[in-house]
Write a protein that holds these residues in place. Structure first.
Motif: not given
Ligand code: M6R
Length: 363
Positions: A230-239, A250-256
């Motif tokens: 949810r709101l943590g998903a855009p924050v994961a992408l941003e991180g 190499h870093a990847e962010g995605f909805p858990a």
């Protein structure tokens, strides 16, 4: 000029409480649960609104994703964020009932400006959310709201992301109150969280030493994964964007929930996982994903508030103060610091990463 900090990025991370106070100053009437943004969006227009689209690139796109969730929830309107370079105004949209919001720190990003032109050509009403007075975007739109973050020199966007989300939350309250989709009590709650935001960010900054140690301990990972819901998903992408941009790791962010649909194959004991475990981010569900990566030996750092008993499940907890829907935004400050210290210990060119420019004026 860096105010005693080694890099502009670190200075700007530390400027966030001040930037946030500026973003909300004089704009909130907490007693009435109202927001004054000097916006010319008539109630009649807002009541007929069917859709809000946020168009942006990079970090500003992540702010748009966060805002879209807030708009859906509070303003009860279909809302989405679209990457500006992919944006087309198509698919059964009524231009009169679509508000297109360009989110851009510089106000000069070519992809965003050209997407905006497509929206205007189709007849949509437009709004800019920007940091830059007199920028090109302000001349192209019907209305502008400034985020008032002050100049940002580091190529990596930090304080402006925080201020964008805070300002967009103000716009969400404004629109929702005009549409009558939230009560004054609900608005008061979000507004009081916004007032608490500078203090909560300061608490994270005060825990900087802890983040620095974690960066020393885990900075040599093969890759880094950021997860949240949810709101943590855009924050994961941003991180993940922040870390790759300045550390070249190499870093990847995605909805858990997506972990098990592919990326889990990459997880080993050499891939630290950073998780958003706060209010507004479906922390309990994300704990299931934390277990999945831990059983593959991955070290897990959780940015967690009281909603879960994180200590039991993760290797390291960064504490996020209670702040409702804004907790994931506060968690992001830990990610900024983590990226900074990982990059700094590798001696990277933090304020001017290779191949990147602060303002991207080509499509
Ligand atoms: O000025 P803008 O907000 O339109 O810039 C958009 C992106 O170029 C920008 O956010 C970029 O992704 C940052 N360097 C990320 O830190």
């Amino acid at each position: 000029e860096k105010g005693g900090y080694e890099h502009y990025m670190l200075k700007e991370i530390h400027e966030q409480p001040t930037a946030l106070r500026q973003a909300i100053s004089g704009r909130i009437d907490e007693m009435k649960g109202q927001v004054d943004l000097e916006l010319d969006l008539p109630a009649e227009y807002l009541n007929s609104l069917e859709e809000v689209q946020f168009i942006a690139c990079g970090t500003s796109y992540h702010a748009g994703l966060y805002a879209a969730k807030l708009f859906e929830e509070y303003a009860d309107v279909r809302a989405s964020a679209e990457i500006a370079s992919e944006y087309e105004f198509t698919g059964g949209r009524d231009p009169w009932r679509t508000l297109v919001v360009a989110v851009t720190q510089s106000g000069e990003t070519a992809d965003t400006l050209s997407a905006l032109k497509r929206a205007k050509r189709a007849g949509a009403r437009t709004l800019a959310v920007t940091n830059t007075l007199g920028s090109t975007v302000t001349r192209e739109v019907d209305d502008t709201v400034f985020i008032r973050a002050g100049p940002e020199i580091g190529v990596a966007a930090t304080k402006t992301f925080c201020s964008q989300v805070a300002t967009l939350a103000l716009v969400a309250v404004h629109v929702s109150r005009k549409r009558g989709t939230i009560s004054s009590a609900e608005a008061q709650e979000l507004l009081s969280d916004l007032r608490g935001l500078p203090g909560a960010v300061q608490q994270v900054l005060d825990a900087e030493g802890q983040v620095r140690l974690a960066a020393e301990e885990h900075g040599d990972g093969d890759a880094f994964f950021f997860i949240g819901r949810r709101l943590g998903a855009p924050v994961a992408l941003e991180g993940a964007l922040k870390l790759k941009e300045i550390s070249y790791d190499h870093a990847e962010g995605f909805p858990a929930g997506e972990l098990k649909h592919g990326p889990l194959a990459l997880v080993t004991s050499e891939t630290p996982v950073l998780a958003v475990l706060t209010e507004g981010a479906k922390a309990r569900e994300t704990l299931n994903n934390v277990k999945e990566v831990e059983s593959r030996g991955a070290p897990v750092i959780g940015c967690a508030s009281d909603v879960v008993d994180a200590e039991k499940f993760v290797d390291k907890v960064f504490t996020v103060p209670e702040l409702g829907e804004l907790e994931p935004l506060v968690a992001n400050v830990y990610f900024q610091l983590f990226s900074y210290y990982v990059a700094n210990q590798k001696g990277r060119s933090i304020d001017k990463p290779r191949n990147l420019a602060k303002s991207v004026t080509v499509e």
